[in-house]
Every structure is written in structure tokens, then in C-alpha cells.
Design a protein around this motif. Sequence first.
Motif, PDB file in Angstrom:
ATOM      1  N   ALA A  40      22.442  94.424 -29.930  1.00  0.00           N
ATOM      2  CA  ALA A  40      23.194  94.017 -28.739  1.00  0.00           C
ATOM      3  C   ALA A  40      23.864  92.662 -28.912  1.00  0.00           C
ATOM      4  O   ALA A  40      24.929  92.416 -28.336  1.00  0.00           O
ATOM      5  CB  ALA A  40      22.252  93.981 -27.525  1.00  0.00           C
ATOM      6  N   TYR A  92      14.051  95.438 -23.209  1.00  0.00           N
ATOM      7  CA  TYR A  92      14.723  95.890 -24.437  1.00  0.00           C
ATOM      8  C   TYR A  92      14.425  97.354 -24.700  1.00  0.00           C
ATOM      9  O   TYR A  92      13.281  97.796 -24.612  1.00  0.00           O
ATOM     10  CB  TYR A  92      14.246  95.074 -25.647  1.00  0.00           C
ATOM     11  CG  TYR A  92      14.692  93.641 -25.590  1.00  0.00           C
ATOM     12  CD1 TYR A  92      16.002  93.297 -25.883  1.00  0.00           C
ATOM     13  CD2 TYR A  92      13.813  92.626 -25.207  1.00  0.00           C
ATOM     14  CE1 TYR A  92      16.432  91.983 -25.809  1.00  0.00           C
ATOM     15  CE2 TYR A  92      14.228  91.306 -25.125  1.00  0.00           C
ATOM     16  CZ  TYR A  92      15.535  90.995 -25.429  1.00  0.00           C
ATOM     17  OH  TYR A  92      15.957  89.696 -25.346  1.00  0.00           O
ATOM     18  N   GLN A  98      19.075 103.975 -25.325  1.00  0.00           N
ATOM     19  CA  GLN A  98      19.767 103.318 -24.221  1.00  0.00           C
ATOM     20  C   GLN A  98      20.690 104.306 -23.512  1.00  0.00           C
ATOM     21  O   GLN A  98      21.076 105.327 -24.068  1.00  0.00           O
ATOM     22  CB  GLN A  98      20.574 102.123 -24.751  1.00  0.00           C
ATOM     23  CG  GLN A  98      19.678 101.010 -25.288  1.00  0.00           C
ATOM     24  CD  GLN A  98      20.435  99.901 -25.987  1.00  0.00           C
ATOM     25  OE1 GLN A  98      21.646  99.790 -25.866  1.00  0.00           O
ATOM     26  NE2 GLN A  98      19.720  99.070 -26.733  1.00  0.00           N
ATOM     27  N   SER A 104      16.595 101.368 -16.483  1.00  0.00           N
ATOM     28  CA  SER A 104      16.532 101.315 -15.011  1.00  0.00           C
ATOM     29  C   SER A 104      15.102 101.525 -14.534  1.00  0.00           C
ATOM     30  O   SER A 104      14.640 100.850 -13.611  1.00  0.00           O
ATOM     31  CB  SER A 104      17.430 102.394 -14.399  1.00  0.00           C
ATOM     32  OG  SER A 104      18.767 102.194 -14.766  1.00  0.00           O
ATOM     33  N   ASN A 126      26.397  88.636 -23.202  1.00  0.00           N
ATOM     34  CA  ASN A 126      25.782  89.965 -23.175  1.00  0.00           C
ATOM     35  C   ASN A 126      26.278  90.725 -21.941  1.00  0.00           C
ATOM     36  O   ASN A 126      25.541  91.004 -20.992  1.00  0.00           O
ATOM     37  CB  ASN A 126      24.260  89.835 -23.179  1.00  0.00           C
ATOM     38  CG  ASN A 126      23.568  91.159 -23.442  1.00  0.00           C
ATOM     39  OD1 ASN A 126      24.225  92.184 -23.643  1.00  0.00           O
ATOM     40  ND2 ASN A 126      22.242  91.134 -23.435  1.00  0.00           N
TER      41      ASN A 126
HETATM   42  C1  LIG Z   1      20.367  96.557 -20.955  1.00  0.00           C
HETATM   43  C2  LIG Z   1      19.340  97.678 -21.182  1.00  0.00           C
HETATM   44  C3  LIG Z   1      17.937  97.141 -21.023  1.00  0.00           C
HETATM   45  C4  LIG Z   1      19.598  98.757 -20.141  1.00  0.00           C
HETATM   46  O1  LIG Z   1      18.703  99.829 -20.392  1.00  0.00           O
HETATM   47  P1  LIG Z   1      19.256 101.315 -20.502  1.00  0.00           P
HETATM   48  O2  LIG Z   1      18.107 102.223 -20.641  1.00  0.00           O
HETATM   49  O3  LIG Z   1      20.327 101.389 -21.521  1.00  0.00           O
HETATM   50  O4  LIG Z   1      19.905 101.451 -19.061  1.00  0.00           O
HETATM   51  P2  LIG Z   1      20.054 102.760 -18.170  1.00  0.00           P
HETATM   52  O5  LIG Z   1      20.262 103.942 -19.033  1.00  0.00           O
HETATM   53  O6  LIG Z   1      18.973 102.779 -17.185  1.00  0.00           O
HETATM   54  O7  LIG Z   1      21.368 102.411 -17.421  1.00  0.00           O
HETATM   55  C5  LIG Z   1      22.559 102.405 -18.154  1.00  0.00           C
HETATM   56  C6  LIG Z   1      23.404 101.338 -17.610  1.00  0.00           C
HETATM   57  O8  LIG Z   1      23.321 100.213 -18.489  1.00  0.00           O
HETATM   58  C7  LIG Z   1      24.593  99.986 -19.081  1.00  0.00           C
HETATM   59  N1  LIG Z   1      24.318  99.754 -20.468  1.00  0.00           N
HETATM   60  C8  LIG Z   1      23.927  98.559 -20.935  1.00  0.00           C
HETATM   61  N2  LIG Z   1      23.775  98.635 -22.243  1.00  0.00           N
HETATM   62  C9  LIG Z   1      24.006  99.914 -22.617  1.00  0.00           C
HETATM   63  C10 LIG Z   1      23.994 100.606 -23.851  1.00  0.00           C
HETATM   64  N3  LIG Z   1      23.732  99.978 -24.988  1.00  0.00           N
HETATM   65  N4  LIG Z   1      24.231 101.936 -23.868  1.00  0.00           N
HETATM   66  C11 LIG Z   1      24.533 102.565 -22.720  1.00  0.00           C
HETATM   67  N5  LIG Z   1      24.562 101.952 -21.521  1.00  0.00           N
HETATM   68  C12 LIG Z   1      24.322 100.632 -21.477  1.00  0.00           C
HETATM   69  C13 LIG Z   1      25.453 101.166 -18.777  1.00  0.00           C
HETATM   70  O9  LIG Z   1      26.766 100.710 -18.562  1.00  0.00           O
HETATM   71  C14 LIG Z   1      24.822 101.740 -17.523  1.00  0.00           C
HETATM   72  O10 LIG Z   1      25.362 101.103 -16.432  1.00  0.00           O
HETATM   73  P3  LIG Z   1      25.402 101.754 -14.971  1.00  0.00           P
HETATM   74  O11 LIG Z   1      24.391 102.868 -14.886  1.00  0.00           O
HETATM   75  O12 LIG Z   1      25.027 100.616 -14.113  1.00  0.00           O
HETATM   76  O13 LIG Z   1      26.806 102.206 -14.791  1.00  0.00           O
HETATM   77  C15 LIG Z   1      19.495  98.320 -22.596  1.00  0.00           C
HETATM   78  O14 LIG Z   1      20.764  98.849 -22.720  1.00  0.00           O
HETATM   79  C16 LIG Z   1      19.214  97.377 -23.742  1.00  0.00           C
HETATM   80  O15 LIG Z   1      18.102  97.352 -24.251  1.00  0.00           O
HETATM   81  N6  LIG Z   1      20.237  96.630 -24.183  1.00  0.00           N
HETATM   82  C17 LIG Z   1      20.095  95.776 -25.369  1.00  0.00           C
HETATM   83  C18 LIG Z   1      19.135  94.628 -25.168  1.00  0.00           C
HETATM   84  C19 LIG Z   1      19.510  93.742 -24.025  1.00  0.00           C
HETATM   85  O16 LIG Z   1      20.641  93.259 -23.941  1.00  0.00           O
HETATM   86  N7  LIG Z   1      18.543  93.496 -23.136  1.00  0.00           N
HETATM   87  C20 LIG Z   1      18.702  92.610 -22.018  1.00  0.00           C
HETATM   88  C21 LIG Z   1      18.342  91.229 -22.428  1.00  0.00           C
HETATM   89  S1  LIG Z   1      18.598  90.073 -21.073  1.00  0.00           S
END
Ligand SMILES: CC(C)(COP(=O)(O)OP(=O)(O)OC[C@H]1O[C@@H](n2cnc3c(N)ncnc32)[C@H](O)[C@@H]1OP(=O)(O)O)[C@@H](O)C(=O)NCCC(=O)NCCS
Length: 165
Positions: A40, A92, A98, A104, A126
Amino acid sequence: MTGPAKQTADASPFPYRIRAAAPADGDAIAAVHRVSMEEAMPYLPVLHTAEEDRAWVAHVVLPRQEVWVAETAGRVVGVASMDDDDMLTQLYLLPAYQGRGIGSALLETAKAARPAGFRLYAFQRNTRARGFYERRGCVAVAFGDGSGNDEGEPDVLYEWRPISG
Ligand SMILES: CC(C)(COP(=O)(O)OP(=O)(O)OC[C@H]1O[C@@H](n2cnc3c(N)ncnc32)[C@H](O)[C@@H]1OP(=O)(O)O)[C@@H](O)C(=O)NCCC(=O)NCCS
């Protein structure tokens, strides 16, 4: 706790569950944290070795924080952790897992554990994670220039509070 996939049984292609982390999850948690961050945020400096990450999870995160993992087919694919100051210190997911609702569900777990509210830091660059948090009720309350974190990267402090009234 069971993710929505299990509740819909055969209609769902992707069962997972969220549970409290155990000491035996330490290495898997460290790996999820590392791989997810690198994917990320490839622009961040890599400050710690994988061994240091594992020691941090084993000796700091697991003993001192409330930690949940998302597990699918017996594999830890996601982690969330909350400290005593109501700070969400990790959220994470492994990249391949993801965008399936697991993040969520982990965030909902954190909200249920801290119904009065909590805070979290994200890096300003990010944007994916920031959109994710903002669409789920987190509000940016302070912006930092990077002097306050080890990476030297501008950050943003988010706050989640329950909707009152
Ligand atoms: C941010 C994170 C925790 C969200 O978890 P997730 O399981 O992908 O999220 P969900 O499937 O529940 O929801 C998807 C949402 O996240 C967004 N998203 C964020 N990163 C994404 C990714 N890599 N792939 C797909 N969707 C992503 C989508 O746009 C979607 O948004 P919406 O539903 O509000 O329109 C995850 O993507 C992640 O681990 N990202 C990398 C690490 C990171 O940045 N962590 C946060 C540190 S502060």
C-alpha cells in the motif's frame, strides 16, 4: 464472530471469521502487517527487519493491546489492534484479501470494542485507506508534517465517535 459470508452460507464465495488473536498468531500478524504496508505504501522507508517486526508483535502488540485477526481457511489474512489509549494501531489486510468486506468487518469490531470512540493515524498519501475510513464515519482532526512519526511522512489523525441523539 463470523463475517457476512458465513451468514449467507452457499450464496457467499468467501467465508471468513474474525476472532481475538492468540500468541500463536504473532508471526502471521507480523507478516500481514509487513506485506500489506509494503504494497500500500511503497514510498515509506523500511525501518525494521522482519525479525524486528515479529518481536514487536510478540512483545508489544499482543501482550499490551487488544488484537483481532481475520481468518479464512485457517489462515490469518488481516489484523486490527487497539491500545489502551483508544488508538487503533493497526488495520491491515493481505493484498489478495482486500476489497471483500473484511476490513469493514474489522473496523466494525473496533467500533464495537470502543463504543465511545477511538482514533487512528493514517499517512496523508494513503488515499485508499483514507477514503475507506472517511466513508465509515472517521473524521480527520489533525494533520502532521511527519516530524511526529518515525517514517518522517506527513500523517493525519482520524477520530471515530458514535453518532449521538
Ligand atoms: C484499507 C483496508 C484496511 C480496507 O480493508 P478492505 O478489506 O480492503 O476493505 P473492504 O473490502 O471492507 O472495503 C473496501 C473499501 O476500501 C477501499 N479500498 C481501500 N484499499 C483497497 C484495496 N487495496 N483494494 C480494494 N479496495 C480498497 C475500497 O475503495 C472500498 O471502498 P468503499 O467500500 O468505501 O467504496 C485494506 O484495503 C488494507 O489493508 N489496505 C492496505 C493497508 C492500509 O493502508 N491500512 C490502513 C493503514 S492506516
